[in-house]
Design a protein around this motif. Sequence first.
Motif, mmCIF file in Angstrom:
data_model
loop_
_atom_site.group_PDB
_atom_site.id
_atom_site.type_symbol
_atom_site.label_atom_id
_atom_site.label_comp_id
_atom_site.label_asym_id
_atom_site.label_seq_id
_atom_site.Cartn_x
_atom_site.Cartn_y
_atom_site.Cartn_z
ATOM 1 N N TRP A 105 -5.209 -13.592 -0.841
ATOM 2 C CA TRP A 105 -5.348 -14.824 -0.072
ATOM 3 C C TRP A 105 -4.047 -15.601 -0.192
ATOM 4 C CZ3 TRP A 105 -9.141 -16.126 3.222
ATOM 5 C CH2 TRP A 105 -10.352 -15.457 3.129
ATOM 6 N N TYR A 106 -3.566 -16.092 0.925
ATOM 7 C CA TYR A 106 -2.372 -16.922 0.989
ATOM 8 C C TYR A 106 -2.739 -18.226 1.670
ATOM 9 C CZ TYR A 106 0.580 -12.907 -0.220
ATOM 10 O OH TYR A 106 1.171 -11.841 -0.860
ATOM 11 N N ARG A 107 -1.892 -19.212 1.496
ATOM 12 C CA ARG A 107 -2.107 -20.464 2.215
ATOM 13 C C ARG A 107 -0.778 -21.028 2.688
ATOM 14 N NH1 ARG A 107 -4.209 -24.314 -2.776
ATOM 15 N NH2 ARG A 107 -2.197 -24.525 -3.887
ATOM 16 N N GLN A 108 -0.895 -21.810 3.743
ATOM 17 C CA GLN A 108 0.286 -22.420 4.323
ATOM 18 C C GLN A 108 -0.029 -23.835 4.767
ATOM 19 O OE1 GLN A 108 2.035 -20.201 7.575
ATOM 20 N NE2 GLN A 108 4.056 -21.049 7.126
ATOM 21 N N ALA A 109 0.577 -24.767 4.073
ATOM 22 C CA ALA A 109 0.560 -26.154 4.494
ATOM 23 C C ALA A 109 1.864 -26.329 5.254
ATOM 24 C CB ALA A 109 0.466 -27.049 3.274
ATOM 25 N N PRO A 110 2.347 -27.475 5.567
ATOM 26 C CA PRO A 110 3.718 -27.555 6.053
ATOM 27 C C PRO A 110 4.667 -26.984 4.999
ATOM 28 C CG PRO A 110 2.561 -29.581 6.534
ATOM 29 C CD PRO A 110 1.631 -28.738 5.673
ATOM 30 N N GLY A 111 5.329 -25.881 5.347
ATOM 31 C CA GLY A 111 6.182 -25.205 4.395
ATOM 32 C C GLY A 111 5.901 -23.721 4.402
ATOM 33 N N PRO A 112 6.467 -22.982 3.449
ATOM 34 C CA PRO A 112 6.297 -21.533 3.427
ATOM 35 C C PRO A 112 4.886 -21.122 3.021
ATOM 36 C CG PRO A 112 7.504 -22.271 1.494
ATOM 37 C CD PRO A 112 7.358 -23.473 2.375
ATOM 38 N N ARG A 113 4.514 -19.930 3.447
ATOM 39 C CA ARG A 113 3.230 -19.378 3.055
ATOM 40 C C ARG A 113 3.332 -18.926 1.605
ATOM 41 N NH1 ARG A 113 0.432 -15.439 7.378
ATOM 42 N NH2 ARG A 113 0.995 -17.273 8.614
ATOM 43 N N VAL A 150 -3.881 -23.947 5.792
ATOM 44 C CA VAL A 150 -4.510 -22.824 6.478
ATOM 45 C C VAL A 150 -4.471 -21.646 5.510
ATOM 46 C CG1 VAL A 150 -4.455 -21.258 8.447
ATOM 47 C CG2 VAL A 150 -3.782 -23.667 8.738
ATOM 48 N N TYR A 151 -5.614 -21.054 5.297
ATOM 49 C CA TYR A 151 -5.735 -19.944 4.351
ATOM 50 C C TYR A 151 -5.803 -18.633 5.130
ATOM 51 C CZ TYR A 151 -6.338 -23.064 0.419
ATOM 52 O OH TYR A 151 -6.129 -24.009 -0.560
ATOM 53 N N TYR A 152 -5.006 -17.677 4.679
ATOM 54 C CA TYR A 152 -4.908 -16.376 5.343
ATOM 55 C C TYR A 152 -5.290 -15.264 4.373
ATOM 56 C CZ TYR A 152 -2.055 -18.829 8.820
ATOM 57 O OH TYR A 152 -1.589 -19.689 9.783
ATOM 58 N N CYS A 153 -5.985 -14.296 4.894
ATOM 59 C CA CYS A 153 -6.288 -13.073 4.157
ATOM 60 C C CYS A 153 -5.218 -12.040 4.517
ATOM 61 C CB CYS A 153 -7.671 -12.584 4.568
ATOM 62 S SG CYS A 153 -8.218 -11.076 3.756
ATOM 63 N N LYS A 154 -4.784 -11.287 3.522
ATOM 64 C CA LYS A 154 -3.766 -10.272 3.741
ATOM 65 C C LYS A 154 -4.182 -8.964 3.095
ATOM 66 C CE LYS A 154 0.975 -9.080 2.373
ATOM 67 N NZ LYS A 154 2.152 -9.525 1.600
ATOM 68 N N ALA A 155 -3.925 -7.880 3.798
ATOM 69 C CA ALA A 155 -4.147 -6.542 3.246
ATOM 70 C C ALA A 155 -2.832 -5.782 3.270
ATOM 71 C CB ALA A 155 -5.203 -5.802 4.046
ATOM 72 N N VAL A 156 -2.571 -5.060 2.212
ATOM 73 C CA VAL A 156 -1.405 -4.181 2.146
ATOM 74 C C VAL A 156 -1.917 -2.749 2.183
ATOM 75 C CG1 VAL A 156 0.608 -3.448 0.834
ATOM 76 C CG2 VAL A 156 -0.105 -5.852 0.796
ATOM 77 N N ARG A 157 -1.520 -2.035 3.210
ATOM 78 C CA ARG A 157 -1.956 -0.657 3.401
ATOM 79 C C ARG A 157 -0.828 0.288 3.063
ATOM 80 N NH1 ARG A 157 -1.882 1.890 9.075
ATOM 81 N NH2 ARG A 157 -2.677 3.988 8.757
ATOM 82 N N LEU A 158 -1.136 1.311 2.310
ATOM 83 C CA LEU A 158 -0.158 2.331 1.949
ATOM 84 C C LEU A 158 -0.479 3.599 2.704
ATOM 85 C CD1 LEU A 158 2.214 3.259 0.172
ATOM 86 C CD2 LEU A 158 0.531 3.894 -1.570
ATOM 87 N N TRP A 159 0.469 4.053 3.504
ATOM 88 C CA TRP A 159 0.252 5.237 4.359
ATOM 89 C C TRP A 159 1.498 6.078 4.359
ATOM 90 C CZ3 TRP A 159 1.611 6.695 9.640
ATOM 91 C CH2 TRP A 159 0.799 7.718 10.151
ATOM 92 N N TYR A 160 1.380 7.262 3.785
ATOM 93 C CA TYR A 160 2.510 8.179 3.680
ATOM 94 C C TYR A 160 3.732 7.500 3.060
ATOM 95 C CZ TYR A 160 -0.006 11.684 6.352
ATOM 96 O OH TYR A 160 -0.924 12.612 6.768
ATOM 97 N N GLY A 161 3.484 6.754 1.989
ATOM 98 C CA GLY A 161 4.571 6.150 1.237
ATOM 99 C C GLY A 161 5.154 4.887 1.838
ATOM 100 N N VAL A 162 4.614 4.450 2.949
ATOM 101 C CA VAL A 162 5.117 3.233 3.602
ATOM 102 C C VAL A 162 4.019 2.179 3.548
ATOM 103 C CG1 VAL A 162 6.017 2.225 5.730
ATOM 104 C CG2 VAL A 162 6.572 4.602 5.131
ATOM 105 N N THR A 163 4.410 0.950 3.206
ATOM 106 C CA THR A 163 3.425 -0.130 3.154
ATOM 107 C C THR A 163 3.440 -0.934 4.451
ATOM 108 O OG1 THR A 163 5.003 -1.609 2.079
ATOM 109 C CG2 THR A 163 3.554 -0.319 0.654
ATOM 110 N N TYR A 164 2.279 -1.356 4.855
ATOM 111 C CA TYR A 164 2.112 -2.168 6.056
ATOM 112 C C TYR A 164 1.290 -3.390 5.687
ATOM 113 C CZ TYR A 164 3.502 2.150 8.386
ATOM 114 O OH TYR A 164 4.180 3.275 8.776
ATOM 115 N N ASP A 165 1.703 -4.532 6.161
ATOM 116 C CA ASP A 165 0.991 -5.785 5.912
ATOM 117 C C ASP A 165 0.147 -6.152 7.129
ATOM 118 O OD1 ASP A 165 3.716 -7.458 4.117
ATOM 119 O OD2 ASP A 165 2.302 -5.899 3.505
ATOM 120 N N TYR A 166 -1.070 -6.558 6.850
ATOM 121 C CA TYR A 166 -1.980 -7.023 7.894
ATOM 122 C C TYR A 166 -2.482 -8.417 7.507
ATOM 123 C CZ TYR A 166 -2.001 -2.118 9.204
ATOM 124 O OH TYR A 166 -1.615 -0.845 9.567
#
Length: 118
Positions: free
Chosen positions: A36-44, A91-107
Amino acid sequence: QVQLVESGGGLVQAGGSLRLSCAVSGNIDEIKSMGWYRQAPGPRELVAGITPGGITNYADSVKGRFTISRDNAKNTVYLQMNTLTPEDTAVYYCKAVRLWYGVTYDYWGQGTQVTVSS
């Protein structure tokens, strides 16, 4: 691919509680970690993370107040937020990190607004 849908945000008074949910679908078995991440005015910023094995980590600002958990049967990750303060407004965001064939993808999910009134 991974799809994330958050829910549970809203308006709450200081000292109150909210529980956010993140419903996960798609290539769930390839997910390396969730957070879980959050973002107010400023960086996430990272709020809390959890691995498939259940190892958790938290930002110092939320330790002892927030709890991240997962229900594998429901493919859902939760963020229980207690003793909320106006500084938790974001604002709260959900994030998933997927590992596929050695490469990570962020969702990312679409985000859910949390507003804490004083």
